[in-house]
Every structure is written in C-alpha cells, then in structure tokens.
Write an enzyme that holds these catalytic residues in place. Sequence first.
Site, PDB file in Angstrom:
ATOM      1  N   HIS A 127       0.963  -1.159   0.077  1.00  0.00           N
ATOM      2  CA  HIS A 127       0.009   0.010   0.156  1.00  0.00           C
ATOM      3  C   HIS A 127       0.924   1.311   0.058  1.00  0.00           C
ATOM      4  CE1 HIS A 127      -3.767  -2.164   1.592  1.00  0.00           C
ATOM      5  NE2 HIS A 127      -3.434  -2.484   0.315  1.00  0.00           N
ATOM      6  N   ILE A 244      -1.043  -8.950  20.033  1.00  0.00           N
ATOM      7  CA  ILE A 244       0.002  -9.373  19.115  1.00  0.00           C
ATOM      8  C   ILE A 244       1.282  -9.271  19.661  1.00  0.00           C
ATOM      9  CG2 ILE A 244       1.431  -8.524  17.001  1.00  0.00           C
ATOM     10  CD1 ILE A 244      -1.329  -7.715  15.961  1.00  0.00           C
TER      11      ILE A 244
HETATM   12  N1  APR Z   1      -3.472  -7.172  19.008  1.00  0.00           N
HETATM   13  C1  APR Z   1      -4.084  -8.112  18.153  1.00  0.00           C
HETATM   14  N2  APR Z   1      -4.985  -7.587  17.140  1.00  0.00           N
HETATM   15  C2  APR Z   1      -5.091  -6.265  16.680  1.00  0.00           C
HETATM   16  C3  APR Z   1      -4.420  -5.522  17.852  1.00  0.00           C
HETATM   17  C4  APR Z   1      -3.667  -5.828  18.879  1.00  0.00           C
HETATM   18  N3  APR Z   1      -3.069  -5.122  19.677  1.00  0.00           N
HETATM   19  N4  APR Z   1      -4.701  -4.124  17.409  1.00  0.00           N
HETATM   20  C5  APR Z   1      -5.553  -4.361  16.594  1.00  0.00           C
HETATM   21  N5  APR Z   1      -5.970  -5.679  16.068  1.00  0.00           N
HETATM   22  C6  APR Z   1      -6.811  -6.226  14.898  1.00  0.00           C
HETATM   23  C7  APR Z   1      -8.152  -5.597  14.885  1.00  0.00           C
HETATM   24  O1  APR Z   1      -8.904  -6.581  15.697  1.00  0.00           O
HETATM   25  C8  APR Z   1      -8.363  -5.747  13.249  1.00  0.00           C
HETATM   26  O2  APR Z   1      -9.202  -6.904  12.943  1.00  0.00           O
HETATM   27  O3  APR Z   1      -6.138  -5.727  13.644  1.00  0.00           O
HETATM   28  C9  APR Z   1      -6.956  -5.648  12.840  1.00  0.00           C
HETATM   29  C10 APR Z   1      -6.543  -4.327  11.906  1.00  0.00           C
HETATM   30  O4  APR Z   1      -7.539  -4.380  11.017  1.00  0.00           O
HETATM   31  P1  APR Z   1      -7.854  -2.973  10.094  1.00  0.00           P
HETATM   32  O5  APR Z   1      -7.909  -1.907  11.017  1.00  0.00           O
HETATM   33  O6  APR Z   1      -8.843  -3.389   8.761  1.00  0.00           O
HETATM   34  O7  APR Z   1      -6.410  -2.831   9.417  1.00  0.00           O
HETATM   35  P2  APR Z   1      -5.928  -3.429   8.006  1.00  0.00           P
HETATM   36  O8  APR Z   1      -6.365  -5.002   7.711  1.00  0.00           O
HETATM   37  O9  APR Z   1      -4.508  -3.408   7.903  1.00  0.00           O
HETATM   38  O10 APR Z   1      -6.643  -2.626   6.940  1.00  0.00           O
HETATM   39  C11 APR Z   1      -6.294  -2.717   5.648  1.00  0.00           C
HETATM   40  O11 APR Z   1      -7.528  -0.974   4.796  1.00  0.00           O
HETATM   41  O12 APR Z   1      -8.034   1.337   5.339  1.00  0.00           O
HETATM   42  C12 APR Z   1      -7.388   0.227   4.341  1.00  0.00           C
HETATM   43  O13 APR Z   1      -5.169   1.015   3.345  1.00  0.00           O
HETATM   44  C13 APR Z   1      -5.774   0.631   4.607  1.00  0.00           C
HETATM   45  O14 APR Z   1      -3.810  -0.785   4.607  1.00  0.00           O
HETATM   46  C14 APR Z   1      -5.215  -0.511   5.048  1.00  0.00           C
HETATM   47  C15 APR Z   1      -6.212  -1.650   4.646  1.00  0.00           C
END
Ligand code: APR
Length: 251
Positions: A127, A244
């Site tokens: 990205h 995590i």
């Molecule tokens: N420990 C475990 N899981 C976690 C933690 C943590 N400390 N913090 C957040 N999460 C999990 C959340 O439950 C969520 O399911 O991480 C996940 C993050 O998901 P998103 O917020 O959707 O992020 P991501 O999957 O990277 O989004 C993909 O979407 O908006 C676009 O371009 C943006 O790259 C991004 C893409």
Amino acid sequence: MNIVRDTTEGSLLLADLIGAAHRVVIFTGAGISTESGIPDFRGPSAVWKKMEPIYYDDFVASEDARLEDWRRRFHFNREVAAAEPNIAHRAIAKLVAGGKVTAVITQNIDGLHQRAGVPSEYLIEIHGNATRAACLECDEHHDLAEVEAEIGRTGRAPLCRTCGGLVKAAVISFGQAMPVRAMMRAEHAIQRSDLFVAVGSSLQVQPAASLPMAAKYSGSNLVIVNADPTPLDAIADHVLRGPIGKVFSAL
Ligand code: APR
C-alpha cells in the site's frame, strides 16, 4: 481451523511453527502497530470510525479532497514520528535477520518495519509508503517537507515542478491501482513459502486479503494472529487470538 485463545499457548505454538518452517512469509496490517500507539482502521479506535476514506478519483477531481488528504498525511506522519516499533516488529526483524523469514508483506505505510530493522530487500509495501510523494503523471519524486511548506505558503495542493501533474503521497488510496512490482514480489515470495503468518489485519480489503488465500492454496500453512475474527479464519490452519505483542513474546 484450530483457534488458540491463550496467548502463552499461542506464542509457543507460533514459535514451534516458525521453528519447523523453512521459508516464512509474514503479512502485516494496521493491528501490528496499535501497540505502538498508531490507531488501526476497523478495530475499536478505528480511523474509519472518525472519517471517510478519500478515494483516488476524488483526490484527482477535487482540490479540496487533495488538501484534506495532505492534512491527514501530515497528521499521520507526526503520529508515526512519535511511535516506536514494538515487540512484534522487533521479533519479525530478528526472524528476517535469522534467515527464517523470506519476505515481510505489509499493508502498513508507517515505516515501523524498516525502523525495527527489516532490510528493504525483504520488505514489500503493497500500500506504498507515507514518507514519499510523487507526481501521478511522471512519477517525479517530491519531498514531503517541501510539499507541506508549499501548501502553507500558497494554500494550494502542489503540482509537479517538472510536468505540472498532480503530486500525491506515495500511498495506495481506495480505487488506486496496486503497485505492480510489489505485488509481483509478494506473489513470488508466497509461491515459495511453507508458512504464511497474517498479523493484525481484518483481511477485509482486496486485493491484499487475497494473498493469505493464495498462500494457503499454494500449500503453505496459514496462521492468522488477530484480536478479532477475520473472513479467512475458516481456511487458516491456526488462529491465534489475543494481543499481538503477547503472541510474539516467545519469539
Ligand atoms: N492485537 C491483536 N489484534 C489487533 C491489535 C492488537 N494489539 N490491534 C488491532 N488488532 C486487530 C483488529 O482487531 C483488526 O481486526 O487488527 C486488525 C486491523 O484491521 P484493520 O484496521 O482493518 O487494518 P488492515 O487490515 O491493515 O486494513 C487494511 O484498509 O483502510 C485500508 O489501506 C488501509 O492498509 C489498510 C487496509
């Protein structure tokens, strides 16, 4: 699908699976950076609960959208500058250094994998990266600090000094084409992997979320480390629930 909710058990299982593997691909999402203080997009304190995404076509069509996109970019970069890589970023960098991990495919634009020590030849930013800006027409590089200063002076979104095209941060917005070379590198790493670990992603955004599926169907073991359920949990070999940082604590 084996779901492990005890983080100590999950951490030991992850260490065993990585120990037994030869070519591990790590795939990360915004969830890996929340413990560094950077909000994710769809978790409890999600970015998309506070604002709507700016789509690529809107950026191209509207000066107001461009100025708002730049405002968000500078705000995000200040958040990132105050953040530090956490235990999971550091554990992954150590696995790369030890030869276990052949690629880190990240959806994140925060640069924390680089700052944790993952060399660029192992890092695949599908990205893009928020530290760079480029012309959408001729790809000429533009310095972010100069862009911010110019917007401060003129109140206008910058145009390319070489061709007059629109300048945009080098991140992939919704509706924007994926970086071809990065996606090819990701596919190549996936085809050769025997273990694929998806960390901190809701696995809801395509085509990124198709990569764990490609790994599974090319014969890799698939592990998902995430606090919340994802659409791919059903095809995963192991799902490790919980923070995590704790799941990576044994690595
Ligand atoms: N420990 C475990 N899981 C976690 C933690 C943590 N400390 N913090 C957040 N999460 C999990 C959340 O439950 C969520 O399911 O991480 C996940 C993050 O998901 P998103 O917020 O959707 O992020 P991501 O999957 O990277 O989004 C993909 O979407 O908006 C676009 O371009 C943006 O790259 C991004 C893409």
